[in-house]
Design a protein around this motif. Structure first.
Motif, PDB file in Angstrom:
ATOM      1  N   PRO A   1       0.826  -1.212   0.000  1.00  0.00           N
ATOM      2  CA  PRO A   1       0.000   0.000   0.000  1.00  0.00           C
ATOM      3  C   PRO A   1       0.856   1.257   0.000  1.00  0.00           C
ATOM      4  CG  PRO A   1       0.030  -0.983   2.177  1.00  0.00           C
ATOM      5  CD  PRO A   1       0.759  -1.930   1.266  1.00  0.00           C
ATOM      6  N   ARG A   2       0.225   2.386  -0.151  1.00  0.00           N
ATOM      7  CA  ARG A   2       0.927   3.670  -0.175  1.00  0.00           C
ATOM      8  C   ARG A   2       1.176   4.117   1.259  1.00  0.00           C
ATOM      9  NH1 ARG A   2      -1.794   6.927  -5.036  1.00  0.00           N
ATOM     10  NH2 ARG A   2      -0.037   8.239  -4.569  1.00  0.00           N
ATOM     11  N   HIS A   3       2.362   3.761   1.783  1.00  0.00           N
ATOM     12  CA  HIS A   3       2.662   3.978   3.195  1.00  0.00           C
ATOM     13  C   HIS A   3       2.724   5.454   3.562  1.00  0.00           C
ATOM     14  CE1 HIS A   3       3.342  -0.173   4.166  1.00  0.00           C
ATOM     15  NE2 HIS A   3       4.136  -0.310   3.124  1.00  0.00           N
ATOM     16  N   ILE A   4       3.315   6.272   2.741  1.00  0.00           N
ATOM     17  CA  ILE A   4       3.497   7.683   3.085  1.00  0.00           C
ATOM     18  C   ILE A   4       2.141   8.378   3.185  1.00  0.00           C
ATOM     19  CG2 ILE A   4       4.472   9.867   2.292  1.00  0.00           C
ATOM     20  CD1 ILE A   4       6.686   8.139   0.927  1.00  0.00           C
ATOM     21  N   GLU A   5       1.287   8.158   2.193  1.00  0.00           N
ATOM     22  CA  GLU A   5      -0.035   8.790   2.211  1.00  0.00           C
ATOM     23  C   GLU A   5      -0.877   8.261   3.363  1.00  0.00           C
ATOM     24  OE1 GLU A   5       1.407   7.452  -0.369  1.00  0.00           O
ATOM     25  OE2 GLU A   5       1.483   8.933  -1.975  1.00  0.00           O
TER      26      GLU A   5
ATOM     27  N   MET B   1      -3.321   9.049   8.733  1.00  0.00           N
ATOM     28  CA  MET B   1      -3.501   8.627  10.125  1.00  0.00           C
ATOM     29  C   MET B   1      -3.109   9.744  11.094  1.00  0.00           C
ATOM     30  SD  MET B   1      -4.880   5.777  10.248  1.00  0.00           S
ATOM     31  CE  MET B   1      -5.494   4.959   8.830  1.00  0.00           C
ATOM     32  N   LEU B   2      -2.081  10.534  10.757  1.00  0.00           N
ATOM     33  CA  LEU B   2      -1.709  11.667  11.613  1.00  0.00           C
ATOM     34  C   LEU B   2      -2.844  12.687  11.672  1.00  0.00           C
ATOM     35  CD1 LEU B   2       2.028  12.316  10.699  1.00  0.00           C
ATOM     36  CD2 LEU B   2       1.104  11.344  12.798  1.00  0.00           C
ATOM     37  N   LYS B   3      -3.450  12.976  10.515  1.00  0.00           N
ATOM     38  CA  LYS B   3      -4.579  13.927  10.487  1.00  0.00           C
ATOM     39  C   LYS B   3      -5.749  13.387  11.301  1.00  0.00           C
ATOM     40  CE  LYS B   3      -3.873  17.657   8.188  1.00  0.00           C
ATOM     41  NZ  LYS B   3      -3.752  18.867   8.949  1.00  0.00           N
ATOM     42  N   LEU B   4      -6.068  12.109  11.116  1.00  0.00           N
ATOM     43  CA  LEU B   4      -7.181  11.515  11.855  1.00  0.00           C
ATOM     44  C   LEU B   4      -6.901  11.516  13.355  1.00  0.00           C
ATOM     45  CD1 LEU B   4      -8.152   8.501   9.572  1.00  0.00           C
ATOM     46  CD2 LEU B   4      -9.396  10.635   9.891  1.00  0.00           C
TER      47      LEU B   4
ATOM     48  N   LEU C   1     -10.078  10.925  15.645  1.00  0.00           N
ATOM     49  CA  LEU C   1     -10.794   9.808  15.041  1.00  0.00           C
ATOM     50  C   LEU C   1      -9.957   8.531  14.970  1.00  0.00           C
ATOM     51  CD1 LEU C   1     -12.454  11.744  12.106  1.00  0.00           C
ATOM     52  CD2 LEU C   1     -13.496  11.044  14.258  1.00  0.00           C
ATOM     53  N   PHE C   2      -8.676   8.628  15.317  1.00  0.00           N
ATOM     54  CA  PHE C   2      -7.795   7.470  15.272  1.00  0.00           C
ATOM     55  C   PHE C   2      -6.908   7.489  16.500  1.00  0.00           C
ATOM     56  CE2 PHE C   2      -3.621   5.685  14.016  1.00  0.00           C
ATOM     57  CZ  PHE C   2      -4.016   4.386  13.801  1.00  0.00           C
TER      58      PHE C   2
END
Length: 115
Positions: free
Chosen positions: A64-68, A73-76, A81-82
């Motif tokens: 998967p696209r790890h960077i994106e 996940m940082l934004k969430l 939300l995470f």
């Protein structure tokens, strides 16, 4: 024409030296193994006859696209939300270190402040 092919196929099946040489030549022309080999060697032949892995789309796009995903996940996590337990643990250790007065001071920051 069909009779010539029938004669050729009968000739190839014969066990003469000429027939063996013609069979090897035919195998080389059609990218087959020229001389009969053992199953272990045939496995290698099969491996090299397959498509290279670096051109296979399934393998290239497997991960998967790890960077994106990480930035998402940082934004969430910022929105609540995470829950990233490892990052929560690191933040808690940093907070407790500050409470004890054990804040790490980086050399670069000291050099910039003194100038």
């Amino acid at each position: 024409m069909a009779t010539n092919y029938a004669q050729y196929s009968q000739l190839i099946k014969a066990s003469t030296n000429y027939a063996r040489r013609m069979q090897r030549l035919s195998n080389r022309i059609f990218s087959e193994v020229a001389i009969p080999t053992n199953p272990k060697s045939m496995k290698v032949v099969k491996m090299f006859s397959e498509r290279p892995l670096h051109t296979n789309e399934d393998i290239i796009h497997y991960y998967p696209r790890h960077i994106e995903t990480h930035s998402l996940m940082l934004k969430l996590r910022e929105y609540g939300l995470f829950r990233d337990e490892h990052q929560d643990f690191k933040d808690e250790m940093k907070r407790l270190r500050e409470l004890r007065g054990k804040v790490k001071v980086w050399r670069r920051k000291l050099d910039q402040k003194s100038e």
